[in-house]
Design an enzyme around this catalytic site. Structure first.
Site, PDB file in Angstrom:
ATOM      1  N   ARG A 189       0.847  -1.188   0.060  1.00 48.55           N
ATOM      2  CA  ARG A 189       0.155  -0.042  -0.007  1.00 48.55           C
ATOM      3  C   ARG A 189       0.885   1.397  -0.030  1.00 48.55           C
ATOM      4  NH1 ARG A 189      -0.750   4.617   2.887  1.00 48.55           N
ATOM      5  NH2 ARG A 189      -0.461   3.653   4.923  1.00 48.55           N
ATOM      6  N   ASP A 190       1.667   1.617   1.075  1.00 48.36           N
ATOM      7  CA  ASP A 190       2.261   2.898   1.265  1.00 48.36           C
ATOM      8  C   ASP A 190       3.435   2.624   0.271  1.00 48.36           C
ATOM      9  OD1 ASP A 190       2.606   5.208   2.277  1.00 48.36           O
ATOM     10  OD2 ASP A 190       4.027   4.596   4.026  1.00 48.36           O
TER      11      ASP A 190
ATOM     12  N   CYS B  58       6.420   9.750   0.030  1.00 46.68           N
ATOM     13  CA  CYS B  58       5.166  10.839   0.175  1.00 46.68           C
ATOM     14  C   CYS B  58       5.039  11.596  -0.781  1.00 46.68           C
ATOM     15  CB  CYS B  58       5.476  11.421   1.598  1.00 46.68           C
ATOM     16  SG  CYS B  58       4.253  12.577   1.976  1.00 46.68           S
TER      17      CYS B  58
END
Length: 299
Positions: free
Chosen positions: A13-14, A238
């Site tokens: 996911r991340d 991010c």
């Protein structure tokens, strides 16, 4: 008997959500099947967000449904709202994750609302999850620094974390989102949080932009934290934090923990095979220091 440290694998996911080229469902499934052979007991499969915003996570519920279910492996989905919760529930998911931040600016950029509005959004989710006996994990980004506001006051991290626990999260992961922290600053956050919250309710989520993730995890271990998120091969980053590198590599976390005498449940050969396979699919270099040494010694 060795003390156990819980690892939550967030690579599917991340990690993958920050890859430029989305993988197919079959490629993502193969990746997770590899991870399920490693001894990892907690794997975040994907997220129930709009593919318009995060195309890499498209069809995460279909992916979840296609995976074999093992009572010893906890598969979870990240959800942004009640609609996402209903999607996760419909495929039989027994654990979801919700996310906010300790920074107002980051919350606005990331999920387009204030911190308080994020709590309002999650209120119905947590109430419904409780009724349906679905576990909820919380994420708090920017535990030390924000890419827009700079340093975040530790007391603000405590406040947001307490609110998530009060609302019904069984565990809250504090994210060092942009990887700028050093152990002394991490210590200040844990000092404040642990003065009010039991360590068994807290997890650490560290990014490795400046190579400090393992040092920050060591500091966290010293203060009693025994739950950490990691991403195989250091996948991740991010999109809202300029230059933010991936999560701490699961391989490096394994090396630290196993050599300090902690139990992880990880099978090394299977972990390294999973790492090798996903890097081949993504055509990328593995930044993990342990992985590089492992393959060099294996020649």
């Amino acid at each position: 008997m060795s003390e156990f440290v819980k690892i939550v694998e967030v690579g599917p996911r991340d990690g993958l959500q920050n890859e430029k080229t989305p993988l197919s469902i079959e490629q993502r499934k193969s990746f997770i099947l590899d991870l399920m052979q490693t001894g990892l007991k907690n794997i975040e499969v994907g997220s129930c967000v709009s593919p318009k915003w995060v195309p890499q996570m498209a069809n995460s519920t279909d992916l979840f449904l296609s995976l074999p279910k093992d009572k010893h492996i906890n598969l979870s989905l990240l959800i942004p709202n009640l609609k996402g919760f209903e999607q996760a529930k419909a495929v039989g998911c027994k654990e979801i994750a919700v996310f906010t931040a300790a920074s107002e600016s980051f919350t606005q950029k990331n999920i387009n609302c204030t911190i308080d509005e994020s709590f309002e959004k999650f209120a119905d989710v947590l109430a419904q999850a409780k009724a349906d006996e679905i576990k909820v994990r919380g994420y708090v980004s920017c535990m030390v620094d924000c890419p827009y506001e700079g340093a975040i006051a530790p007391v603000q991290v405590l406040k947001v974390t307490q609110k998530l626990l009060e609302m019904g999260c069984y565990e809250v992961s504090l994210g060092e989102t942009i990887g700028t922290a050093t152990p002394d600053r991490v210590k200040k956050v844990w000092d404040i949080c642990l003065s009010e919250i039991g360590s068994h309710l807290l997890a650490g989520h560290f990014h490795n932009t400046y190579g400090m993730a393992i040092a920050n995890i060591y500091q966290s271990l010293e203060q009693g934290i025994r739950i950490f998120d990691s991403s195989i091969s250091g996948l991740g980053g991010c999109p809202y934090a300029k230059g933010a590198a991936g999560n701490v590599a699961t391989e490096d976390l394994y090396y630290l923990l196993s050599n300090m005498g902690f139990e992880t449940g990880i099978h090394l050969d299977e972990l390294m095979l999973a790492s090798k396979n996903i890097n081949k699919v993504l055509n990328r270099h593995n930044p993990s220091s342990f992985a590089q040494a492992y393959w060099q010694n294996d020649k």
